[in-house]
Every structure is written in structure tokens, then in C-alpha cells.
Design a protein around this motif. Sequence first.
Motif, PDB file in Angstrom:
ATOM      1  N   ALA A 192       0.831  -1.208   0.000  1.00 37.77           N
ATOM      2  CA  ALA A 192       0.000   0.000   0.000  1.00 37.77           C
ATOM      3  C   ALA A 192       0.865   1.257   0.000  1.00 37.77           C
ATOM      4  N   MET A 193       1.992   1.228   0.703  1.00 36.63           N
ATOM      5  CA  MET A 193       2.882   2.393   0.736  1.00 36.63           C
ATOM      6  C   MET A 193       3.489   2.663  -0.631  1.00 36.63           C
ATOM      7  N   LEU A 194       3.895   1.610  -1.342  1.00 35.57           N
ATOM      8  CA  LEU A 194       4.448   1.794  -2.689  1.00 35.57           C
ATOM      9  C   LEU A 194       3.407   2.401  -3.631  1.00 35.57           C
ATOM     10  N   GLU A 195       2.182   1.936  -3.521  1.00 33.91           N
ATOM     11  CA  GLU A 195       1.128   2.460  -4.391  1.00 33.91           C
ATOM     12  C   GLU A 195       0.809   3.911  -4.050  1.00 33.91           C
ATOM     13  N   ARG A 196       0.847   4.232  -2.746  1.00 35.34           N
ATOM     14  CA  ARG A 196       0.534   5.605  -2.330  1.00 35.34           C
ATOM     15  C   ARG A 196       1.660   6.573  -2.673  1.00 35.34           C
ATOM     16  N   GLU A 197       2.906   6.172  -2.418  1.00 37.80           N
ATOM     17  CA  GLU A 197       4.021   7.101  -2.573  1.00 37.80           C
ATOM     18  C   GLU A 197       4.535   7.170  -3.999  1.00 37.80           C
ATOM     19  N   ALA A 198       4.514   6.039  -4.725  1.00 38.45           N
ATOM     20  CA  ALA A 198       5.111   6.016  -6.059  1.00 38.45           C
ATOM     21  C   ALA A 198       4.107   5.749  -7.168  1.00 38.45           C
ATOM     22  N   GLY A 199       2.879   5.379  -6.799  1.00 31.08           N
ATOM     23  CA  GLY A 199       1.890   5.048  -7.817  1.00 31.08           C
ATOM     24  C   GLY A 199       2.194   3.748  -8.534  1.00 31.08           C
ATOM     25  N   VAL A 200       2.960   2.858  -7.876  1.00 31.63           N
ATOM     26  CA  VAL A 200       3.360   1.596  -8.489  1.00 31.63           C
ATOM     27  C   VAL A 200       2.596   0.462  -7.828  1.00 31.63           C
ATOM     28  N   GLU A 201       1.966  -0.368  -8.612  1.00 35.44           N
ATOM     29  CA  GLU A 201       1.246  -1.516  -8.093  1.00 35.44           C
ATOM     30  C   GLU A 201       2.113  -2.766  -8.236  1.00 35.44           C
ATOM     31  N   ILE A 202       2.559  -3.293  -7.095  1.00 29.56           N
ATOM     32  CA  ILE A 202       3.363  -4.508  -7.071  1.00 29.56           C
ATOM     33  C   ILE A 202       2.666  -5.494  -6.142  1.00 29.56           C
ATOM     34  N   SER A 203       2.442  -6.704  -6.596  1.00 29.12           N
ATOM     35  CA  SER A 203       1.688  -7.674  -5.806  1.00 29.12           C
ATOM     36  C   SER A 203       2.492  -8.131  -4.592  1.00 29.12           C
TER      37      SER A 203
END
Length: 498
Positions: A192-203
Motif C-alpha cells: 500500500a505504501m508503494l502504491e501511495r508514494e510512487a503510484g506503483v502496483e506490485i503484488s
Amino acid sequence: MAAFDPQAHIAMLERELQWAHLKIQVLEERLRQRRIQVLGPQSETLSDLQLELLAEEEPSATREEVEAEAGREPVPQKPVRERRPHPGRRALPENLPRIEQVVRCAEPNCKKCGAETSLIGYDESEVLDVEPARYFVRVTRREKRACGKCACMAMAELAPRIVEKGLASDAVVIQTVIGKYCDHLPLYRQQAMLEREAGVEISRATLDGWVMRVGELLQPVVAVMRQDLLRAAYLQADKTTVPVQMHDNRGADHQAYLWQYGQPGGETVFEFQLGRGREGPRQFLGQWEGILQTDGYSAYDNVGGPKLVHVGCWAHARRKFVDAVKVNPKDAEAVQMVMRMDALFLVDRHARGERLSVEERLALRREHADSWAAEIHDQCGALRKTALPKSALGQAVTYTLNMWPKLRRCFDYAEVELSNNLAENSMRPVALGRKNWLHVGSAQSGPKVAAILSVVESCRRLGLSAKDYLQAVLPGMARRNVSHVAHLTPARWAASRN
């Protein structure tokens, strides 16, 4: 038909009533103990009220009188904490880079007469600042060259990476490992932090793959750490539970165990086992014949070589008497026993304060602590005759007497600590992480998780940055031979830097 005997009947009823009272007392103790575990404080120190109780009801238990009766030298007193004036604002570390910012006066002319002013100096102040993490995409362009005569082609080689052909750089992979096992952030939060801070979706499966790759690469390093530990003369051991997903359609986790073996002031190794039987320590120690310090768990018995020396932990014995005090704060016998054991630790605290060698500490123990230990043993023998076996006090007495040969050996070897607390402290990050990441994903992942924990905890013990260590040794680890890996343990890596 036998004649009714009123006296015998009354005696029988009195015995049954006495037994009922004793049973009620034990059950009430268990109920109070359970409430204390759930709702009470976890501290193992005595309150001022309990100390006053001991002074009023048991004056013979005071330090001076007991020492006078036994003809002993005074035990070193607990150092009094001096009240120092507040140092003011603490200076920031010198190793942090400084970025200067000059704030100029808005008006260069004098406010009073209007004349031009001249610079006479600066007023400096420092604040701690931070640059937020900045995610970016690193584009690597490998140069390709071709020969005009023979059409031969060549291309620059890439530097080795932790996850070859992976989506993330080494820094991102290490950050994920540090986040989970140092900062106890489960992977779904990091996702969730990666998606919030970088806009990157990684499973999460991808993140987990990175972590398991790191654990796999560290396993040869931990194997060397184990060999180094087994060359030591003194080890401490402990264990803790860790739930594991078994993927057997039962819908429930299996309770596995992390066994930890470490050297005070040195590295420590975690070993994953599905059970808590003797086979775990027997397999790890092999025919090792040093000094092994543990709690009273029976699985540590009959392991190692024939000359292995097993010593106990005074903190565990003291903890059981502390539990008896928590259940019954007015139990002067339990309070007195805790204070006697505190005197043993006070000797070691004095030795640390004076920076004594382990040989000098052993001499100090024999001068002061030997007589205290003998008094503890004698008092436990007396209490065994009066305390209820199932009561908290009775269980504390039984544990201490059963462990007595191992407890007494702490005063026979200079390097041995009085307690196994260093090993227990190494387990605390596991317990904290377990509340966040909940379980290990599979039985096959257990050894990899144990390898990561071994390196992270060893770095903490040695005062190393786990992030710096992993960044230095992980890239290219898969290509290194065994002789090179032997020089990459945290202790040896730190020694090579110094």
C-alpha cells in the motif's frame, strides 16, 4: 454393621474442609495470576509497598542485618543516580551532512537613521531535516559494439543484482526486507505504501519473492555463522513460537518454533523447526562440548557432547517468585526471596559499573554472591515444607530447587552470565513482528526467514547497520564460492571494515 463413630466422622469432615480450603486457595491464586497476565503490569520490580512490608514484618531480611548474621562483607550498593542539570538542546550528530541556508535581512539600511549597515556575523541554529523518499526509474543503456571486419559483437555486462532480471533495484529489495524484519511492516502495508508514494502496483507475491530470495542468498552465510558459534566455549539458547501456513486444507496454522543460539556480545543464529522436541538442539549442537545456558525446558537436556556443561538462568527463577508476589503482594517470604536474588544481580551490576574483567567479576561473585546463593537454597528447602505445591510460591520453590545444580554452576565459570536475558532480548523482535506479519507462508520458507532474522539480529548485537551490510554483501552472492562467503558474516565483515 459397624457402629457410627462421631469423632472419626468429625475428623474426616475437618480433613475434607481443610482440603477444600487449600483447593480454594490454589484456584484463587490461579485466577489472580490469570487476571494479572491479562490486565496487570508486566514489570518484574517490587513496589515500594512490598519493600516496606518486608522491612516491617521481616526485619531480619534487611541487607545489613542479614549480612551481620552471616558475617559477610557488605554487598555493593545500588549506585545512586545523580541528578544532573538539564544539558539543554542536544547537539545533532557530526556525521550528518550540513546544508547551509543564509537568511538575509529584509532591509539593509538602519531602521533608526537610514544609513547602510555592514555585516558583522551570523546567528546559527541547527534543525534535523529530511528529504522524503523519491522513487524513480533507473534506465540502464548497455553499450553494444560490432567489429566492421569480422562482424563480431560485444555488449557491456551488467553489475550483479539480488534479483536478476527483476523489476526492483537492490535498494528497493533491501528496503522491503528491512521494513519487514527491522520495522515489522507486513508486506501488505508495504504494498500500500508503494502504491501511495510512487503510484506503483506490485503484488504481495512479488514482494514475498524478493524477501525469500534474500533469505535464500543468506543461508550459506548463516551456515558459516553456525560453524563460528560452535567454536565458542559458551553459548546461550532460547526458543519462541512462530505460526506457519501448511497448505494442507486444514485452515489452521501449524505452531512451529524458532530456536536461537548466540554468544553474548557476538553473533546469533536462528534455526527453524516444526517441533519443540530435543531433536532441534541435538541437531544444531551435534557433539559440541562447551557451556550451554538455557531456561528449564527439558529438551536441552542430554544434547551435545559428553562434556557439555549445562547452566541455568537466575532471571527465570526470580521471575517465578515475582509472579508469586504479584498474586499475593503481602507474601513476605516471596518478597524476601526476590530481594535475595536481586542481591546476586547487584554484584554483577557493580562489576559492570567498575568495568571489571570476567575473572574479577567471578572473584566478586565468590566473595559476595556465594553466601546469598546458599541462603536462597536453604530458604527454598524450608519453604518447600510449608508452601502449597500448586501455589505460585510452591511452584517457584520447586523450579528453583529442581534447577539448583544448573543455577549453582553460574558461579563456577567466569564468562557465564547470571541470566539468559540476552537470548530473550533477541527474541523480542520476533514476537513483535509476529503480531504484524502473523505467520510464515510455508514450511519451506521457515529456514529462509530464520536466515534473515539471524543476520538482522547479529547486526543489531554488533552495532552494525543491517541495510549497509545487506547492500554490501548481497549483490553477486549467488556467484561467490564457499571460501569467499566465509568472510562475509556480519562479524567478519565488520572486522574487515575496521
